[in-house]
Design a protein around this motif. Sequence first.
Motif, mmCIF file in Angstrom:
data_model
loop_
_atom_site.group_PDB
_atom_site.id
_atom_site.type_symbol
_atom_site.label_atom_id
_atom_site.label_comp_id
_atom_site.label_asym_id
_atom_site.label_seq_id
_atom_site.Cartn_x
_atom_site.Cartn_y
_atom_site.Cartn_z
ATOM 1 N N MET A 165 0.839 -1.260 -0.111
ATOM 2 C CA MET A 165 -0.014 0.059 0.037
ATOM 3 C C MET A 165 0.863 1.262 0.087
ATOM 4 S SD MET A 165 -2.891 1.022 2.723
ATOM 5 C CE MET A 165 -3.968 2.579 2.556
ATOM 6 N N HIS A 166 0.395 2.329 -0.789
ATOM 7 C CA HIS A 166 1.608 3.456 -1.016
ATOM 8 C C HIS A 166 1.089 4.261 0.080
ATOM 9 C CE1 HIS A 166 3.678 6.768 -2.976
ATOM 10 N NE2 HIS A 166 2.388 7.422 -2.672
ATOM 11 N N ARG A 167 2.144 4.709 0.876
ATOM 12 C CA ARG A 167 2.321 5.536 2.144
ATOM 13 C C ARG A 167 2.076 6.913 1.559
ATOM 14 N NH1 ARG A 167 5.895 8.530 5.381
ATOM 15 N NH2 ARG A 167 5.237 8.393 7.576
ATOM 16 N N GLN A 168 1.077 7.594 2.349
ATOM 17 C CA GLN A 168 0.867 8.972 1.867
ATOM 18 C C GLN A 168 2.005 10.121 2.421
ATOM 19 O OE1 GLN A 168 -2.947 10.674 3.364
ATOM 20 N NE2 GLN A 168 -3.046 12.490 2.169
ATOM 21 N N ALA A 169 2.412 10.960 1.641
ATOM 22 C CA ALA A 169 3.446 11.967 2.043
ATOM 23 C C ALA A 169 2.955 12.620 3.355
ATOM 24 C CB ALA A 169 3.743 12.658 0.873
ATOM 25 N N PRO A 170 3.935 13.005 4.271
ATOM 26 C CA PRO A 170 3.704 13.642 5.236
ATOM 27 C C PRO A 170 2.983 15.201 5.090
ATOM 28 C CG PRO A 170 5.818 12.645 5.631
ATOM 29 C CD PRO A 170 5.459 12.366 4.233
ATOM 30 N N THR A 171 2.326 15.613 5.834
ATOM 31 C CA THR A 171 1.731 16.839 5.584
ATOM 32 C C THR A 171 2.056 17.971 6.837
ATOM 33 O OG1 THR A 171 -0.280 16.396 6.820
ATOM 34 C CG2 THR A 171 -0.366 15.880 4.627
ATOM 35 N N LEU A 172 1.825 19.441 6.378
ATOM 36 C CA LEU A 172 1.939 20.304 7.492
ATOM 37 C C LEU A 172 1.370 19.837 9.022
ATOM 38 C CD1 LEU A 172 1.674 23.733 5.902
ATOM 39 C CD2 LEU A 172 3.834 22.800 6.792
ATOM 40 N N GLU A 173 0.159 19.261 8.744
ATOM 41 C CA GLU A 173 -0.752 18.966 9.854
ATOM 42 C C GLU A 173 0.188 17.889 10.705
ATOM 43 O OE1 GLU A 173 -1.971 19.291 6.754
ATOM 44 O OE2 GLU A 173 -3.306 21.031 7.072
ATOM 45 N N ASP A 174 0.615 16.834 9.948
ATOM 46 C CA ASP A 174 1.583 15.691 10.634
ATOM 47 C C ASP A 174 2.706 16.337 11.458
ATOM 48 O OD1 ASP A 174 -0.230 13.787 9.462
ATOM 49 O OD2 ASP A 174 1.174 13.545 7.730
ATOM 50 N N VAL A 175 3.294 17.428 10.703
ATOM 51 C CA VAL A 175 4.517 18.060 11.461
ATOM 52 C C VAL A 175 3.964 18.921 12.805
ATOM 53 C CG1 VAL A 175 6.128 19.718 11.236
ATOM 54 C CG2 VAL A 175 5.654 18.195 9.500
ATOM 55 N N ALA A 176 2.811 19.357 12.808
ATOM 56 C CA ALA A 176 2.131 20.108 13.570
ATOM 57 C C ALA A 176 1.746 19.196 15.016
ATOM 58 C CB ALA A 176 0.989 21.073 13.441
ATOM 59 N N ARG A 177 1.263 17.969 14.498
ATOM 60 C CA ARG A 177 0.873 17.270 15.826
ATOM 61 C C ARG A 177 2.119 16.679 16.323
ATOM 62 N NH1 ARG A 177 -3.264 15.618 12.171
ATOM 63 N NH2 ARG A 177 -2.174 14.053 11.096
ATOM 64 N N GLY B 126 9.768 13.281 8.065
ATOM 65 C CA GLY B 126 10.115 12.964 6.698
ATOM 66 C C GLY B 126 9.340 14.057 5.764
ATOM 67 N N TYR B 127 8.843 15.194 6.560
ATOM 68 C CA TYR B 127 8.148 16.203 5.802
ATOM 69 C C TYR B 127 9.009 16.726 4.629
ATOM 70 C CZ TYR B 127 5.674 20.387 4.319
ATOM 71 O OH TYR B 127 4.974 21.436 3.867
ATOM 72 N N THR B 128 8.542 16.992 3.531
ATOM 73 C CA THR B 128 9.191 17.938 2.327
ATOM 74 C C THR B 128 8.273 18.972 1.961
ATOM 75 O OG1 THR B 128 10.504 15.828 1.590
ATOM 76 C CG2 THR B 128 10.447 17.667 0.074
ATOM 77 N N PRO B 129 8.939 20.157 2.202
ATOM 78 C CA PRO B 129 7.990 21.267 1.574
ATOM 79 C C PRO B 129 7.694 21.274 0.119
ATOM 80 C CG PRO B 129 9.837 22.115 3.128
ATOM 81 C CD PRO B 129 10.163 20.851 2.712
ATOM 82 N N ASN B 130 6.438 21.883 -0.300
ATOM 83 C CA ASN B 130 5.948 22.059 -1.595
ATOM 84 C C ASN B 130 6.855 23.202 -2.202
ATOM 85 O OD1 ASN B 130 4.694 22.860 -4.055
ATOM 86 N ND2 ASN B 130 3.181 21.084 -3.698
ATOM 87 N N ARG B 131 7.873 22.992 -2.947
ATOM 88 C CA ARG B 131 8.356 24.350 -3.407
ATOM 89 C C ARG B 131 7.791 25.400 -4.078
ATOM 90 N NH1 ARG B 131 13.989 24.846 -2.659
ATOM 91 N NH2 ARG B 131 14.979 23.044 -1.930
ATOM 92 N N ALA B 132 6.690 24.674 -4.890
ATOM 93 C CA ALA B 132 5.902 25.672 -5.770
ATOM 94 C C ALA B 132 4.743 26.491 -4.900
ATOM 95 C CB ALA B 132 5.036 24.711 -6.642
#
Length: 339
Positions: A1-13, A48-54
Amino acid sequence: MHRQAPTLEDVAREAGVSRATVSRVVNGVRNVDPSIQDLVRSAIERTGYTPNRAARALVTRRTGTVALIVSGAGDAFAGRVFADPFFGRVFNGVVRYLRARTMQPVLLFAESDVAREQVVDYVRQGSADGALVVSVQPDDPLPDMLLSARVPTVLFARPARATTVSCVDLDHYEGGRLAGEHLLARGCRRIAAISPPLDLRAGRERIAGFRDALARAGQDSPPTAEGTFTLDSGATAMATLLQDHPAVDGVFAANDLMAQGACHVLRELGRRIPEDVAVVGFDDSSVAVTCRPPLTTVRQPVEDMAAAMARMLGEQVQGTRTEPRTLVFEPELVVRESA
């Protein structure tokens, strides 16, 4: 199963802070407590969060990219750049600094008037946040072109003419003086020089410091042959000096490549280094170690200078220090087997 990329919300928690706080840290907003910034950065690393550069570029109006521009002349200029270890050291210093800040350099060449116009347009249109310029042109118009275009810019080496662009540089005069005094201390008395092009400020200052060191010791002005920073030009200059001044017992070559060329010629003619002729170079590049014998040379801390150049540009882009300034580094004599 494909793991969803970490989000800002994940980092905040993970950090125990609000999403808005994480966003401010990611986007480089300065009014966040340093302890909170460290907390958020640790959470980013763990998740492992990676900012969306765009998306970040839309908020900050920054690309996270810096233009590293090498400016010179001629169709074969790029080839000469890749053959000279000096430019590799500049690139390494810039990359080392930017990588730690998740920024990327874009290498551009400005070898003609058309190319310079293209480079300025590229940066001015928002493809990079600013420009780091390494120029080997005595009267290069590129710094003033970037200044007129309101592009944050920092130069490697002070230009020949006055400008309000920030730069890093070396005390080249002091470096030449160190070379001259070392040859004199070895007992050399028939000393010659292989100069770089004297239309370059750095070249004039290196030779001036060298000549003044000899003059203070009561030595005549040394015979000098001009090179072009290349191995072949150093060899040609050394052959010319030996033809006109066969009793030479010490040589200062104003960069390591020219010193290596001089060593090749001396060995071919049966001159022992340093017993018959002592040789001092300039830069302390990789050439100084691989040369036979290894070169005594004047160290120019190119990687540190390049990193400082990138730091100064970052300060301009972020608006923390915008006044033009010049940061001058000190040279150091590195003694090896050639002198």
